[in-house]
Scaffold this active site. Structure first.
Site, PDB file in Angstrom:
ATOM      1  N   GLY A   7      -7.772  -7.599   0.444  1.00  0.00           N
ATOM      2  CA  GLY A   7      -7.080  -8.779   0.961  1.00  0.00           C
ATOM      3  C   GLY A   7      -7.881 -10.046   0.722  1.00  0.00           C
ATOM      4  N   GLU A  18      -1.639  -8.768   5.620  1.00  0.00           N
ATOM      5  CA  GLU A  18      -1.570  -7.749   6.669  1.00  0.00           C
ATOM      6  C   GLU A  18      -2.647  -6.734   6.341  1.00  0.00           C
ATOM      7  OE1 GLU A  18       0.113  -7.975   9.298  1.00  0.00           O
ATOM      8  OE2 GLU A  18       1.664  -9.434   8.806  1.00  0.00           O
ATOM      9  N   CYS A  22      -2.501   1.314   9.803  1.00  0.00           N
ATOM     10  CA  CYS A  22      -3.451   0.258  10.197  1.00  0.00           C
ATOM     11  C   CYS A  22      -3.399   0.012  11.687  1.00  0.00           C
ATOM     12  CB  CYS A  22      -3.234  -1.028   9.403  1.00  0.00           C
ATOM     13  SG  CYS A  22      -1.617  -1.251   8.763  1.00  0.00           S
ATOM     14  N   PRO A  60       0.820  -1.212   0.000  1.00  0.00           N
ATOM     15  CA  PRO A  60       0.000   0.000   0.000  1.00  0.00           C
ATOM     16  C   PRO A  60       0.856   1.266   0.000  1.00  0.00           C
ATOM     17  CG  PRO A  60       0.198  -0.803   2.225  1.00  0.00           C
ATOM     18  CD  PRO A  60       1.114  -1.647   1.377  1.00  0.00           C
ATOM     19  N   TRP A  61       0.193   2.405   0.152  1.00  0.00           N
ATOM     20  CA  TRP A  61       0.876   3.688  -0.005  1.00  0.00           C
ATOM     21  C   TRP A  61       1.265   4.340   1.317  1.00  0.00           C
ATOM     22  CZ3 TRP A  61      -2.292   6.596   2.876  1.00  0.00           C
ATOM     23  CH2 TRP A  61      -3.664   6.271   2.895  1.00  0.00           C
ATOM     24  N   ASN A  62       0.777   3.851   2.455  1.00  0.00           N
ATOM     25  CA  ASN A  62       0.959   4.645   3.680  1.00  0.00           C
ATOM     26  C   ASN A  62       2.397   4.650   4.195  1.00  0.00           C
ATOM     27  OD1 ASN A  62       0.538   1.949   4.407  1.00  0.00           O
ATOM     28  ND2 ASN A  62      -0.295   2.502   6.404  1.00  0.00           N
ATOM     29  N   GLY A 120      -4.692  -1.878  -9.055  1.00  0.00           N
ATOM     30  CA  GLY A 120      -4.937  -3.169  -8.413  1.00  0.00           C
ATOM     31  C   GLY A 120      -5.467  -4.224  -9.374  1.00  0.00           C
ATOM     32  N   GLU A 148     -12.715   1.277   9.762  1.00  0.00           N
ATOM     33  CA  GLU A 148     -11.385   1.874   9.666  1.00  0.00           C
ATOM     34  C   GLU A 148     -11.473   3.139   8.811  1.00  0.00           C
ATOM     35  OE1 GLU A 148      -8.291  -0.268   7.487  1.00  0.00           O
ATOM     36  OE2 GLU A 148      -6.883   0.256   9.072  1.00  0.00           O
ATOM     37  N   LYS A 178       4.364  -5.209  -6.582  1.00  0.00           N
ATOM     38  CA  LYS A 178       3.417  -4.280  -7.223  1.00  0.00           C
ATOM     39  C   LYS A 178       3.232  -3.131  -6.238  1.00  0.00           C
ATOM     40  CE  LYS A 178      -0.581  -2.975  -7.635  1.00  0.00           C
ATOM     41  NZ  LYS A 178      -0.996  -1.573  -7.339  1.00  0.00           N
ATOM     42  N   GLY A 215      -6.418  -4.434   7.778  1.00  0.00           N
ATOM     43  CA  GLY A 215      -6.740  -3.204   8.505  1.00  0.00           C
ATOM     44  C   GLY A 215      -6.807  -3.383  10.011  1.00  0.00           C
ATOM     45  N   LYS A 237     -13.314  10.702   1.673  1.00  0.00           N
ATOM     46  CA  LYS A 237     -13.767   9.627   2.552  1.00  0.00           C
ATOM     47  C   LYS A 237     -13.656  10.043   4.032  1.00  0.00           C
ATOM     48  CE  LYS A 237     -12.402   5.024   3.922  1.00  0.00           C
ATOM     49  NZ  LYS A 237     -11.339   4.075   3.918  1.00  0.00           N
ATOM     50  N   PHE A 256      -8.817   5.499   8.470  1.00  0.00           N
ATOM     51  CA  PHE A 256      -7.507   5.766   7.858  1.00  0.00           C
ATOM     52  C   PHE A 256      -7.306   7.263   7.644  1.00  0.00           C
ATOM     53  CE2 PHE A 256      -3.870   3.894   5.472  1.00  0.00           C
ATOM     54  CZ  PHE A 256      -3.654   2.809   6.300  1.00  0.00           C
TER      55      PHE A 256
HETATM   56  P1  ADP Z   1      -6.332   1.236  -0.414  1.00  0.00           P
HETATM   57  O1  ADP Z   1      -7.808   1.307  -0.574  1.00  0.00           O
HETATM   58  O2  ADP Z   1      -5.860   1.805   0.855  1.00  0.00           O
HETATM   59  O3  ADP Z   1      -5.541   1.688  -1.596  1.00  0.00           O
HETATM   60  P2  ADP Z   1      -6.076  -1.504  -1.190  1.00  0.00           P
HETATM   61  O4  ADP Z   1      -6.173  -2.709  -0.349  1.00  0.00           O
HETATM   62  O5  ADP Z   1      -7.117  -1.343  -2.249  1.00  0.00           O
HETATM   63  O6  ADP Z   1      -6.018  -0.303  -0.199  1.00  0.00           O
HETATM   64  O7  ADP Z   1      -4.666  -1.441  -1.905  1.00  0.00           O
HETATM   65  C1  ADP Z   1      -3.501  -2.085  -1.433  1.00  0.00           C
HETATM   66  C2  ADP Z   1      -2.752  -2.635  -2.614  1.00  0.00           C
HETATM   67  O8  ADP Z   1      -3.567  -3.621  -3.235  1.00  0.00           O
HETATM   68  C3  ADP Z   1      -2.440  -1.614  -3.704  1.00  0.00           C
HETATM   69  O9  ADP Z   1      -1.163  -1.885  -4.244  1.00  0.00           O
HETATM   70  C4  ADP Z   1      -3.521  -1.866  -4.722  1.00  0.00           C
HETATM   71  O10 ADP Z   1      -3.191  -1.476  -6.026  1.00  0.00           O
HETATM   72  C5  ADP Z   1      -3.659  -3.366  -4.633  1.00  0.00           C
HETATM   73  N1  ADP Z   1      -4.930  -3.892  -5.160  1.00  0.00           N
HETATM   74  C6  ADP Z   1      -6.126  -3.282  -5.201  1.00  0.00           C
HETATM   75  N2  ADP Z   1      -7.050  -4.088  -5.773  1.00  0.00           N
HETATM   76  C7  ADP Z   1      -6.435  -5.248  -6.103  1.00  0.00           C
HETATM   77  C8  ADP Z   1      -6.832  -6.474  -6.714  1.00  0.00           C
HETATM   78  N3  ADP Z   1      -8.072  -6.679  -7.118  1.00  0.00           N
HETATM   79  N4  ADP Z   1      -5.902  -7.433  -6.878  1.00  0.00           N
HETATM   80  C9  ADP Z   1      -4.636  -7.258  -6.451  1.00  0.00           C
HETATM   81  N5  ADP Z   1      -4.189  -6.127  -5.882  1.00  0.00           N
HETATM   82  C10 ADP Z   1      -5.070  -5.124  -5.698  1.00  0.00           C
END
Ligand code: ADP
Length: 506
Positions: free
Chosen positions: A254, A271, A306, A172-174, A229, A408, A197, A273, A356, A410
């Site tokens: 997840g 890992e 988280c 994720p980005w955090n 994603g 959550e 990724k 929320g 949000k 965030f």
């Molecule tokens: P947030 O909503 O905080 O961005 P996510 O769980 O959606 O949290 O994102 C966490 C990671 O999961 C990011 O790298 C995102 O691109 C990736 N991601 C989102 N959707 C999918 C998916 N369907 N399959 C695999 N990875 C995904």
């Protein structure tokens, strides 16, 4: 090239403290097989600074074809990588850590640019944890041991730890640099090759990390893709050659990713929320608890954690004093330009997250009996008018069953909930679908130990609240996830396969 050699040639080190220029130089690229390359389709997407809403770079729009190329490179490289002795792999991971340390300020600035997190309070400490993880895991190569198993006198039985093969990591980005390190370092030391990724909001600093490590690691063992994603994360999690998926992100995503892994019986670590409780008992040292609460809620990161202590249960006898002191503490934090050394709190990550969080605040304000205590001050500088700044909010008068106490957010929003008895507060703290972290403040050892046993969370702290650190096992219970990270045990459990060998001595 060894670090000693690169240190002798500063131009090879190429430290670039101009985050905007560095972002441009990484623009539109993935890192595959030891090279910065554009996406197969040539498509890109914008990387936007949350502090200015300016496009600071493009990122490669990775898709299934990019995943295929990265997995192919990883597969080819992994065989040779696994032939190195574990200590040799560890030595190279440690060397990567030392190189990253030389670039720590550069990486902190790059992550500051893309995430809007404050440089001094958040990004530099994140750089430190990054290099710390490389150092710690780099030293663990010789610990990938098997066991000898007592069985029959004419039989030698032993277990061997083998690499899984290719690890797909989705982050994720955090805290992208830190979370990357907790996946990539143990995976590499254990003899795997990795395809990461990155999160769409924060692809740059982690790309730079992969590029820097590429000065030391063989091509193909550490690949970095950016993308969305569904288009990039999903094909990685679904790829038949990816033997292990390591994911950090939301519970919703997840669950999708876990199903992808389950389809082919790949192992997965999740890992997810949290809605972590922090209990402040009547006998707590109030000033320490207030400091710990401000830290535990990660106000300096706008609550984008988280493990954020987003449910604070305070004994009714000290509730008002706690709220007053916590407000004063957060009021003293300066919101502003993330790059400014005086800034404590930067921005939230994106327009989506901005809306949000504001929506949750609006819902809280409309809840009967609730009051929003706003803290600190929004920046007044006209240059910052477009930034995604949100004032920290302490909600008082909310019930543990309210939407804000269950979901959550965030963001920089915490619920402060009064309690009367220890039994009540324990029940309320555990009344959550999450179970990531928990904290209790008390001077009574018996209460502390009782809570440590009974709190349903994977990471429990007493009379302190520190952030996740290499060496401390981290991972949630309940909907907060599956598996642990950050330790030797996590490396053995999640990044190796255990094989049992029986040798008949007759
Ligand atoms: P947030 O909503 O905080 O961005 P996510 O769980 O959606 O949290 O994102 C966490 C990671 O999961 C990011 O790298 C995102 O691109 C990736 N991601 C989102 N959707 C999918 C998916 N369907 N399959 C695999 N990875 C995904």
């Amino acid at each position: 090239m060894s670090l000693a050699a690169s240190a002798q040639s500063p131009q090879r080190l190429n430290v670039n403290l101009d985050a905007a220029a560095l972002a441009q130089s990484l623009s539109g690229k993935n890192y595959v097989n030891g090279q910065l390359v554009g996406s197969v389709s040539g498509k890109t997407f914008d990387v936007v600074s949350p502090a200015t809403r300016q496009v600071v770079a493009k990122a490669a729009f990775g898709e299934a074809a990019d995943v295929d190329a990265a997995v192919k490179a990883a597969k080819a490289a992994q065989k040779e990588w696994a032939k190195l002795t574990p200590r040799e792999r560890g030595r190279m991971v440690s060397e990567c850590g030392r190189l990253l340390e030389l670039h720590a300020e550069e990486l902190a600035r790059l992550v500051c640019l893309e995430t809007g997190k404050a440089l001094r309070t958040e990004c530099r400490p994140e750089s430190k944890v990054l290099t710390d993880a490389f150092e710690m895991f780099g030293g663990l190569g010789s610990e990938i041991k098997g066991e000898t198993v007592p069985h029959k006198s004419d039989m030698l039985v032993m277990t061997i730890r083998e690499p899984v093969g290719i690890v797909g990591a989705i982050i994720p980005w955090n805290v992208p640099m830190m979370l990357l390190s907790l996946k990539v370092c143990p995976a590499l030391v254990a003899g795997n090759a990795v395809v990461v990724k990155s999160a769409e909001e924060a692809p740059l600093a982690v790309l730079r990390i992969a590029q820097l490590c590429g000065q030391i690691l063989p091509p193909g063992v550490f690949n970095m893709l950016s993308g969305m994603g569904p288009e990039c994360g999903a094909p990685l999690a679904q790829h038949k050659d990816v033997g292990k998926v390591s994911f950090t992100g939301s519970v919703e995503t997840g669950k999708i990713v876990y199903k992808y892994a389950a389809e082919r019986m790949a192992t997965a670590t999740m890992e997810l929320g949290g809605k972590s409780p922090m209990i402040i008992m009547q006998d707590a040292d109030l000033d320490r608890a207030v400091d710990g609460a401000a830290n535990g809620m990660r106000f300096t990161r706008c609550g984008q954690s988280c493990t954020a202590a987003s449910r604070m249960f305070v004994h009714e006898s000290i509730h008002d004093a706690f709220v007053e002191k916590l407000k004063a503490k957060v009021d003293a934090m300066k919101m502003g330009d993330p790059f400014d050394e005086a800034t404590d709190i930067g921005t939230v990550i994106s327009p989506g997250q901005f809306e949000k969080v504001k929506n949750y605040i609006a819902i809280g304000e409309k809840t009967a009996g609730a009051k929003a205590v706003r803290c600190s001050t929004l920046p007044s500088d006209a240059k910052l008018k477009d930034g995604f700044y949100i004032q920290p909010v302490l909600f008082v008068g909310l019930d543990n069953n309210s939407k804000l106490a269950r979901e959550e957010i965030f963001g920089p929003v915490t619920c402060i909930i009064k309690f009367k008895t220890y039994a009540d507060v324990l029940a309320a703290a555990n009344d959550s679908e999450y179970g990531l972290a928990a904290t209790i403040w008390t001077k009574d050892l018996k209460t502390a130990m009782d809570a440590a046993h009974k709190l349903e969370a994977g990471f429990v702290q007493v009379n302190q609240n520190v952030v996740v650190q290499p060496g401390l096992s981290y991972g949630g219970f309940k909907q907060s996830g599956i598996g642990k990270e950050a330790t030797l045990e996590a490396m053995l459990e999640h990044f190796t396969k255990k094989k049992t060998v029986l040798i008949n001595l007759n």
